[in-house]
Every structure is written in C-alpha cells, then in structure tokens.
Enzyme design. Structure first.
Site, PDB file in Angstrom:
ATOM      1  CD  GLN A  78     -46.028 -32.211 -29.229  1.00  0.00           C
ATOM      2  OE1 GLN A  78     -47.210 -32.481 -29.417  1.00  0.00           O
ATOM      3  NE2 GLN A  78     -45.599 -31.764 -28.072  1.00  0.00           N
ATOM      4  CG  PHE A  79     -39.083 -32.174 -32.610  1.00  0.00           C
ATOM      5  CD1 PHE A  79     -38.003 -32.437 -31.768  1.00  0.00           C
ATOM      6  CD2 PHE A  79     -39.555 -30.873 -32.684  1.00  0.00           C
ATOM      7  CE1 PHE A  79     -37.414 -31.421 -31.040  1.00  0.00           C
ATOM      8  CE2 PHE A  79     -38.969 -29.853 -31.967  1.00  0.00           C
ATOM      9  CZ  PHE A  79     -37.895 -30.131 -31.134  1.00  0.00           C
ATOM     10  CB  THR A  80     -41.328 -32.594 -28.006  1.00  0.00           C
ATOM     11  OG1 THR A  80     -42.733 -32.430 -28.143  1.00  0.00           O
ATOM     12  CG2 THR A  80     -40.602 -31.305 -28.363  1.00  0.00           C
TER      13      THR A  80
END
Length: 148
Positions: A78-80
C-alpha cells in the site's frame, strides 16, 4: 518501511473478483517501502511484527505474538502509506520507493516474515485490490522503521 498492522479475526484480498490471499485469526499488514529503504529495514520490521505482543493471553491481556498464537498474516502492498498531506488537499507520494524497488522489498518482507515462522499470504503488488477484514479489538498499530 511503513506498516499498518491490524489484528484480525479474518481478512482477504481480491483481485478481479478472485480471492488471491486470505488469513484467519492473525494480522493484516499494509506495507509500504520508502525511498532509501533496504533489506535491513524489512528485516527489522518483520522481526518486530513477528514478536509484537498484541494477542490476548489466558488473562485477557495483550501478551502474545502472532508466533505464540500460531496465527497467520495477510500482507498487502500500500504505497498510500507514504502520503504527504502537508500541502494542499491532494496527497503526494514522492517519498515512496520507486515501483520496482517497492515490489522487491514487499516480496522480501513477505519472505522474511514467512522465514520467521509466520504463515503468510499476500496481495498483488500494483493491482487494484479489494481488502476485506474483520478487525479484532479493534487493534491497529502504525510502525515506521524511520522511528525505530
């Protein structure tokens, strides 16, 4: 690396309508490699999470780890988690590792956690994933190797 760890009764990740990873009682780990991260950060995070005492013991106190309980982990990229919200209303993600490096470290982390004895399942890096979970507690913990 950054991780959001949730103690779950169950969790699953679906891609294109198909469940590709799931766990029963254990952990849902949302993970993001940051610029400058290496295997050292992944090793540290995997070791810490495997021993994190957030499961109830016989007295009902959070005193057992996922290893102690025989639980498993679902690991989802989850790059967010790298979101920078300091300016404006649109988050920036420039501090996340480049996609190829992020994927490499995500897979390395999953392998490292499995190597420590935690049964693991994963999502699909870069895919549009649907994650379902039943948070137990709820227990949700934020970890960042930069702070360790």
């Amino acid at each position: 690396m950054r991780a959001l760890i949730q103690r779950v009764s169950e969790a699953s990740v679906t891609v294109d309508g198909e469940i590709i990873g799931e766990t029963g009682p254990g952990l849902l780990i949302l993970i993001c490699a940051m610029q400058g991260d290496s295997e050292a950060q992944a090793d540290h995070l995997a070791a810490k999470i495997s021993k994190l005492r957030i499961f109830k013991d016989e007295a009902g106190k959070m005193n057992r780890s996922v290893l102690d309980t025989g639980g498993s982990a679902l690991i989802v990229s989850q790059f967010t988690l790298a979101a920078d919200t300091r300016r404006g209303n649109r988050p920036g993600f420039s501090t996340a590792a480049a996609p190829a490096e992020g994927e490499r470290l995500y897979e390395y982390f999953a392998g490292r956690l499995a190597g420590l004895g935690v049964k693991t399942a994963t999502g699909k890096f870069g895919a549009d994933m649907k994650v379902r979970l039943l948070n137990d507690g709820p227990v949700t913990i934020w970890m960042d190797t930069e702070d360790a």
